[in-house]
Design an enzyme around this catalytic site. Sequence first.
Site, mmCIF file in Angstrom:
data_model
loop_
_atom_site.group_PDB
_atom_site.id
_atom_site.type_symbol
_atom_site.label_atom_id
_atom_site.label_comp_id
_atom_site.label_asym_id
_atom_site.label_seq_id
_atom_site.Cartn_x
_atom_site.Cartn_y
_atom_site.Cartn_z
ATOM 1 N N HIS A 49 0.875 -0.881 -0.080
ATOM 2 C CA HIS A 49 0.098 0.012 -0.128
ATOM 3 C C HIS A 49 0.903 1.271 -0.093
ATOM 4 O O HIS A 49 2.164 1.139 0.068
ATOM 5 C CB HIS A 49 -0.929 0.029 1.180
ATOM 6 C CG HIS A 49 -0.079 -0.062 2.484
ATOM 7 N ND1 HIS A 49 -0.132 -1.160 3.396
ATOM 8 C CD2 HIS A 49 0.346 0.928 3.165
ATOM 9 C CE1 HIS A 49 0.525 -0.927 4.442
ATOM 10 N NE2 HIS A 49 0.980 0.447 4.440
HETATM 11 C C1 T46 Z 1 2.951 0.263 7.149
HETATM 12 C C2 T46 Z 1 3.476 -0.765 7.353
HETATM 13 C C3 T46 Z 1 5.086 -0.871 7.758
HETATM 14 C C4 T46 Z 1 -5.080 -0.652 13.084
HETATM 15 O O1 T46 Z 1 -5.882 -0.602 13.450
HETATM 16 N N1 T46 Z 1 -4.110 0.409 13.607
HETATM 17 C C5 T46 Z 1 -2.918 0.843 13.079
HETATM 18 O O2 T46 Z 1 -2.414 1.775 13.790
HETATM 19 C C6 T46 Z 1 -2.459 0.119 12.166
HETATM 20 C C7 T46 Z 1 -0.846 0.477 11.505
HETATM 21 C C8 T46 Z 1 -2.960 -1.116 11.612
HETATM 22 N N2 T46 Z 1 -4.097 -1.274 12.053
HETATM 23 C C9 T46 Z 1 -5.105 -2.445 11.437
HETATM 24 C C10 T46 Z 1 -5.282 -2.375 9.817
HETATM 25 C C11 T46 Z 1 -5.431 -3.715 9.548
HETATM 26 O O3 T46 Z 1 -6.916 -4.381 10.080
HETATM 27 O O4 T46 Z 1 -4.346 -3.592 11.733
HETATM 28 C C12 T46 Z 1 -4.638 -4.486 10.333
HETATM 29 C C13 T46 Z 1 -3.269 -4.732 9.769
HETATM 30 O O5 T46 Z 1 -2.780 -3.482 9.204
HETATM 31 P P1 T46 Z 1 -1.706 -3.674 7.675
HETATM 32 O O6 T46 Z 1 -2.550 -4.664 6.884
HETATM 33 O O7 T46 Z 1 -2.044 -2.245 7.248
HETATM 34 O O8 T46 Z 1 -0.393 -3.955 8.262
HETATM 35 P P2 T46 Z 1 0.918 -3.876 7.444
HETATM 36 O O9 T46 Z 1 1.816 -4.505 8.132
HETATM 37 O O10 T46 Z 1 0.756 -4.355 5.881
HETATM 38 O O11 T46 Z 1 1.133 -2.205 7.392
HETATM 39 C C14 T46 Z 1 1.558 -1.617 8.461
HETATM 40 C C15 T46 Z 1 0.810 -0.412 8.534
HETATM 41 O O12 T46 Z 1 -0.499 -0.384 8.400
HETATM 42 C C16 T46 Z 1 1.623 0.683 7.571
HETATM 43 O O13 T46 Z 1 1.176 2.241 7.733
HETATM 44 O O14 T46 Z 1 3.510 1.333 6.522
HETATM 45 O O15 T46 Z 1 3.073 -1.376 8.657
#
Ligand code: T46
Length: 134
Positions: A49
Amino acid sequence: MAGPVLLNVPTIEDSRGELGIVDTGFLPFAIARIYYLFDVSTQSTRGGHAHKTLTQFLVAVSGSFSVELSDGLGNDFAFSLRSPREGLLLPPGFWRQLSDFSSGSVCLVMASQPYNPEDYIREFGQFAAWKQRR
Ligand code: T46
């Protein structure tokens, strides 16, 4: 803010070990949120993303992982984070993919804003189109 860049984190070492410091003013943004990725399978890929406005600072506080970035305009960047003594300053507007997590690695993220799902672009074509319009 310019492009993504590695910054050396100030550390203090003594006979007990080492202490890394991200003090007020070290980063070009005020930290609004901290989160961390841990227990990541070595086969897993995270990210996939871009953020419209969020600036982040990523540190491999344990182990290592790779960060691949695209500006959506044909320019790619690759970083290998493998030391708690440095971190990746990541401005908004970059597609990111994190992979090659070593066993037991921890990715600590300092972020400029609270969580906002509307700040994410999760489809690369939409991201590239958004960059073209800017
Ligand atoms: C990034 C990389 C390095 C929340 O509810 N609160 C939060 O602060 C975050 C970061 C995530 N979430 C929820 C959203 C999703 O349902 O946690 C779940 C997993 O998040 P995501 O799929 O976005 O995780 P990554 O590891 O792909 O990305 C994360 C960060 O979202 C993003 O900002 O840059 O780590």
